[in-house]
Design an enzyme around this catalytic site. Structure first.
Site: not given
Length: 497
Positions: A34, A38, A63, A65, A30, A447, A68
């Site tokens: 993601c 996702c 690129r 998604c 694709t 402490d 998501c």
């Protein structure tokens, strides 16, 4: 982690949100990348390629998604638990140093050559500092496009782009949408009203959602910040922790509200170019990039500490938005009550802090800068003479740059510098290391509250014996401190009403 292919595939197939930000999945068929969680149907394993950063995915031509939104995942917990060159560089890039000073400025802050910094980032993250900063600018641009009605030219300027053309090209390349298409996809109910004709384009108020890895216990996190808040600089109002921010291009006011699945962030800035820096500093203050599952699993290996973890898992270390400010406040708080420390700090704020306007609450000033505090007359400080010396020495070193506290600090070297100053013992140094420098392994065996909690829990209560026992909690001893502190009834352990 991205090199462990089998583990990454399992995380993607189970949609495990704990690994969001640890790595990114690029899908060969694709051309998108993601986050592991996702909601789409997981791709076939042979079509998955794993990258350590969003910038590396973009460098490889993938690129983001649209479903998501991997650019909005929590940051990798690696950068807040390590003090090596790559981790320090990533903290500085998140703080906007590359956008302001370029790669040479980043290298100078780190004390390395530009070539060394670029080589190490490329080797570990698959992208150099310019690509990492570009990915961050793209994320900021998307946020401004979707949550403000600013003209696109102002968005480009605020996000740190050199030109509108570069802004358009980057957004289109990273998100496969033009800026106007991104804005059109935002639901109408979430779009802000268009600004009036006289509205300034340099500043504004934004509503953000800060993600985190679950679980997150807000009690000690917000309780500590509210209980120790300096009047005029910090306040708890209407279920939110509010404070002023000193930023590179101006100042801001932030209101942070805990929700089950995110932190609500209402941010008002005098200059929108400070958005990335302000968001990064708020995330660091709330320790939102931590991996609570890894932390709690390690602490549970101690049978005496396990019940404290199981009672309220997901505690974070409350930190700061300004390391130098916290160091000054740590000195003001030496051997006095929380109320007395707040009073000392409030006097300094009123006398030396820069005034701000807060129509929505009671914030009045920025915390004084080291330069302003260096001008304080020691005789005007209502504290013992030895602590005056500690205070004046600290602010002088901060003001002249011989001591620098920031995201790039080398933890062991900075500890040594602090210990060499008069009045700085192990307790003060480790409090600064834990809450200002962000060292997740800082420990406070002397402490009083820790020793009392250890004794009540059946743990050794002497500093030497407790330190020996705590060796098994490393590298998460700062988180063990939060669980031990939480056994007491101090207001720092409870969300304010």
């Amino acid at each position: 982690m991205h090199t462990d292919r089998e583990r990454c595939v399992r995380a993607v197939q189970s949609k495990d949100a704990r690994f969001d930000g640890w790595f990114f999945t690029a899908v060969l068929t694709t051309g998108i990348y993601c986050r592991p969680s996702c909601p789409a149907v997981p791709p076939k394993p042979q079509n998955m390629v794993f990258h350590p950063s969003a910038a590396a995915c973009q460098q490889a031509g993938f690129r983001a998604c649209k479903r998501c939104r991997p650019d909005t995942s929590p940051g990798s917990p690696e950068w807040n638990r390590r003090a090596d060159l790559v981790a320090r560089a990533m903290r500085l890039i998140a703080d906007g140093v590359v956008d302001r000073d370029g790669v040479p400025g980043l290298a100078a802050r780190l004390g390395y050559s530009t070539r060394q910094v670029e080589r190490q980032l490329l080797a570990e993250l698959g992208a150099g500092p310019l690509a990492l900063a570009r990915a961050q600018r793209a994320q900021t641009a998307r946020l401004l496009v979707e949550t403000t009605a600013l003209p696109m030219a102002d968005v480009a300027f605020a996000a740190g782009f050199a030109s509108v053309r570069t802004f358009n090209d980057t957004v289109r390349e990273v998100f496969a949408l033009s800026p106007s298409e991104l804005r059109a996809r935002t639901p109408k109910k979430d779009q802000p009203p268009a600004p009036g004709p006289a509205a300034p384009s340099t500043g504004g108020t934004l509503q953000l959602r800060l993600p985190f890895r679950a679980p997150l216990n807000p009690d000690n996190l917000f309780g500590h910040l509210a209980a120790t808040g300096v009047p005029g600089v910090e306040e708890w109002r209407d279920g939110a922790f509010r404070r002023t921010l000193r930023l590179p291009y101006g100042h801001g006011i932030v209101a942070l509200t805990p929700h089950p699945d995110h932190i609500g962030c209402r941010l008002t800035l005098t200059d929108l170019r400070d958005l990335t820096v302000a968001t990064s500093r708020c995330r660091r203050m709330l320790d939102l990039d931590a991996d609570p599952v890894a932390v709690d699993d390690q602490l549970r290996t101690d049978p005496l500490l396990a019940p404290l973890v199981d009672k309220a898992p997901g505690r974070r270390v409350p930190r700061t938005v300004d390391e130098a400010e916290f160091a000054v406040r740590a000195v003001l708080g030496q051997q006095v009550s929380t109320a007395a420390a707040r009073t000392h700090a409030a006097r300094l704020v009123t006398a030396y802090g820069d005034p701000v306007d807060d129509p929505e609450g009671g914030l009045t000033h920025l915390f004084p800068s080291p330069g302003a505090l260096a001008a304080v007359d020691p005789e005007s400080l209502a504290m013992p003479r030895t602590r005056r010396t500690t205070f004046t020495t600290l602010v002088r070193h901060l003001a002249d740059g011989t001591l620098h506290l920031g995201p790039e600090s080398d933890w062991p070297a900075t500890r040594a510098q602090l210990l060499a100053l008069p009045g700085f013992g192990p307790w003060t140094v480790d409090v600064i290391a834990m809450r200002a420098l962000g060292d997740p392994d800082a420990f406070l065996p002397t402490d009083l509250g820790i020793r009392r909690a250890a004794q009540e829990s059946g743990l050794p209560s002497t500093p030497a014996a407790l330190t020996a026992r705590a060796a098994a909690w490393r590298p998460w001893r700062a988180y063990a401190v939060q669980y031990l502190w939480a056994t007491g009834g101090h207001p720092i352990n409870f969300l304010p009403a």
